[in-house]
Design a protein around this motif. Structure first.
Motif, mmCIF file in Angstrom:
data_model
loop_
_atom_site.group_PDB
_atom_site.id
_atom_site.type_symbol
_atom_site.label_atom_id
_atom_site.label_comp_id
_atom_site.label_asym_id
_atom_site.label_seq_id
_atom_site.Cartn_x
_atom_site.Cartn_y
_atom_site.Cartn_z
ATOM 1 N N GLU A 83 0.832 -1.194 0.000
ATOM 2 C CA GLU A 83 0.000 0.000 0.000
ATOM 3 C C GLU A 83 0.868 1.247 0.000
ATOM 4 O O GLU A 83 1.911 1.296 0.647
ATOM 5 N N VAL A 84 0.402 2.252 -0.720
ATOM 6 C CA VAL A 84 1.091 3.534 -0.772
ATOM 7 C C VAL A 84 0.301 4.544 0.063
ATOM 8 O O VAL A 84 -0.823 4.260 0.489
ATOM 9 N N VAL A 85 0.882 5.709 0.263
ATOM 10 C CA VAL A 85 0.165 6.766 0.977
ATOM 11 C C VAL A 85 -1.013 7.229 0.129
ATOM 12 O O VAL A 85 -0.993 7.088 -1.100
ATOM 13 N N PRO A 86 -2.064 7.784 0.763
ATOM 14 C CA PRO A 86 -3.257 8.178 0.004
ATOM 15 C C PRO A 86 -3.020 9.270 -1.032
ATOM 16 O O PRO A 86 -3.627 9.264 -2.101
ATOM 17 N N ASP A 139 5.210 5.693 2.949
ATOM 18 C CA ASP A 139 5.029 6.383 4.232
ATOM 19 C C ASP A 139 5.548 7.804 4.025
ATOM 20 O O ASP A 139 6.543 8.009 3.319
ATOM 21 N N LEU A 140 4.861 8.765 4.639
ATOM 22 C CA LEU A 140 5.220 10.156 4.416
ATOM 23 C C LEU A 140 4.812 10.981 5.636
ATOM 24 O O LEU A 140 3.680 10.857 6.118
ATOM 25 N N GLY A 141 5.726 11.805 6.122
ATOM 26 C CA GLY A 141 5.427 12.674 7.256
ATOM 27 C C GLY A 141 4.367 13.708 6.895
ATOM 28 O O GLY A 141 4.293 14.158 5.746
ATOM 29 N N TRP A 164 14.013 2.653 0.898
ATOM 30 C CA TRP A 164 14.801 3.799 1.338
ATOM 31 C C TRP A 164 14.009 4.567 2.381
ATOM 32 O O TRP A 164 12.799 4.783 2.217
ATOM 33 N N ILE A 165 14.675 5.019 3.427
ATOM 34 C CA ILE A 165 14.087 5.943 4.390
ATOM 35 C C ILE A 165 14.815 7.264 4.184
ATOM 36 O O ILE A 165 16.045 7.335 4.264
ATOM 37 N N LEU A 166 14.034 8.294 3.870
ATOM 38 C CA LEU A 166 14.567 9.600 3.521
ATOM 39 C C LEU A 166 14.117 10.649 4.517
ATOM 40 O O LEU A 166 13.051 10.517 5.130
ATOM 41 N N SER A 167 14.914 11.704 4.649
ATOM 42 C CA SER A 167 14.589 12.794 5.559
ATOM 43 C C SER A 167 15.004 14.110 4.921
ATOM 44 O O SER A 167 15.932 14.147 4.113
ATOM 45 N N ARG A 168 14.341 15.171 5.313
ATOM 46 C CA ARG A 168 14.731 16.511 4.841
ATOM 47 C C ARG A 168 16.007 16.979 5.537
ATOM 48 O O ARG A 168 16.660 17.912 5.070
ATOM 49 N N ILE A 179 8.953 4.294 12.274
ATOM 50 C CA ILE A 179 8.952 3.969 10.841
ATOM 51 C C ILE A 179 9.299 2.500 10.642
ATOM 52 O O ILE A 179 8.662 1.801 9.845
ATOM 53 N N LEU A 180 10.295 1.999 11.377
ATOM 54 C CA LEU A 180 10.673 0.588 11.264
ATOM 55 C C LEU A 180 9.488 -0.316 11.593
ATOM 56 O O LEU A 180 9.269 -1.336 10.925
ATOM 57 N N GLY A 181 8.710 0.042 12.598
ATOM 58 C CA GLY A 181 7.525 -0.738 12.938
ATOM 59 C C GLY A 181 6.505 -0.742 11.811
ATOM 60 O O GLY A 181 5.917 -1.783 11.495
ATOM 61 N N ARG A 182 6.316 0.407 11.171
ATOM 62 C CA ARG A 182 5.340 0.490 10.073
ATOM 63 C C ARG A 182 5.804 -0.280 8.839
ATOM 64 O O ARG A 182 4.999 -0.924 8.172
ATOM 65 N N ILE A 183 7.102 -0.228 8.548
ATOM 66 C CA ILE A 183 7.557 -0.962 7.364
ATOM 67 C C ILE A 183 7.529 -2.473 7.605
ATOM 68 O O ILE A 183 7.257 -3.236 6.680
#
Length: 178
Positions: free
Chosen positions: A31-34, A123-125, A142-146, A158-162
Motif C-alpha cells: 500500500e502507498v500513501v493516500p 510512508d510520508l510525514g 529507502w528511508i529519507l529525511s529533509r 517507521i521501522l515498525g510500520r515498514i
C-alpha cells in the motif's frame, strides 16, 4: 531443433510463470500513501537508511534532489560520495513519471532509457519531513529525511510500520551523513 525449443518453451514457461505468481501471492499488495503533493515532495532528501544494492555500494552522504518539470515529470538527481566524505561526488540523473494520478504515490523512475523501476511512496510525514520509498516486490527500500539526521524515536516508529508492510527492517543499512 525448432520443435525441441518450442516444446521446452511450452513446458518451462508456464512453470516459471506459476513460480513467479506464487512468489507475488506470498505477500499482501504493498500500500502507498493516500496522496502526495508533488510540489511539497520536490526538493532535497537525505538518505537515512536503505536496503543494500550494488549500484549504491561504497556510498556515503547519499541524497536525492527532485525538481518538477514543465511536462509534469520529475527530474531526479541522486548523489553520493565514494567511500568517504572526501571521496569523489558521484551522481546519477534520471526522470520520474507519475503512474497513479489519483495518489501521485506510484512513480516510475528511469536513469537510462528504456529501463525504469517502480518508486512507491509508502510512508510520508505530515509535514513532508520524511518519506519511505519502496518497491511493490519489496526488494528496494529507502528511508529519507529533509535533514541529515532523524530522531531515533521517529526512526523506530517507521521501522515498525515498514515491518507491518512486509519489509525486513533488519536488512536496512544506515547511511553515514556528515
Amino acid at each position: 531443433m525448432k520443435k525441441l525449443f518450442g516444446l521446452l518453451i511450452t513446458i518451462v514457461l508456464p512453470f516459471l510463470l506459476s513460480c513467479a505468481s506464487q512468489k507475488k501471492q506470498a505477500a499482501a499488495p504493498l500500500e502507498v500513501v493516500p496522496f502526495v503533493d508533488l510540489t511539497r515532495y520536490t526538493g532535497r532528501w537525505y538518505e537515512i537508511s536503505r536496503y543494500p544494492h550494488r549500484f549504491q555500494e561504497g556510498c556515503v552522504g547519499s541524497r536525492a534532489t527532485y525538481t518538477l518539470r514543465e511536462d509534469g515529470k520529475i527530474a531526479v538527481l541522486n548523489e553520493c560520495y565514494e567511500g568517504s566524505f572526501s571521496g569523489k561526488l558521484r551522481d546519477a540523473k534520471g526522470t520520474a513519471k507519475v503512474v497513479d494520478k489519483q495518489s501521485n504515490a506510484k512513480l516510475r523512475v528511469s536513469f537510462f532509457w528504456p529501463f525504469s523501476g517502480d518508486y512507491w511512496i509508502i510512508d510520508l510525514g505530515k509535514e513532508y519531513e520524511y518519506a519511505v520509498v519502496g518497491h511493490p516486490d519489496r526488494t528496494y527500500l529507502w528511508i529519507l529525511s529533509r535533514t541529515k539526521k532523524m530522531d531515533e524515536m521517529l526512526y523506530q516508529e517507521i521501522l515498525g510500520r515498514i515491518a507491518a508492510k512486509g519489509y525486513d527492517a533488519a536488512k536496512l543499512i544506515k547511511t553515514p551523513q556528515e
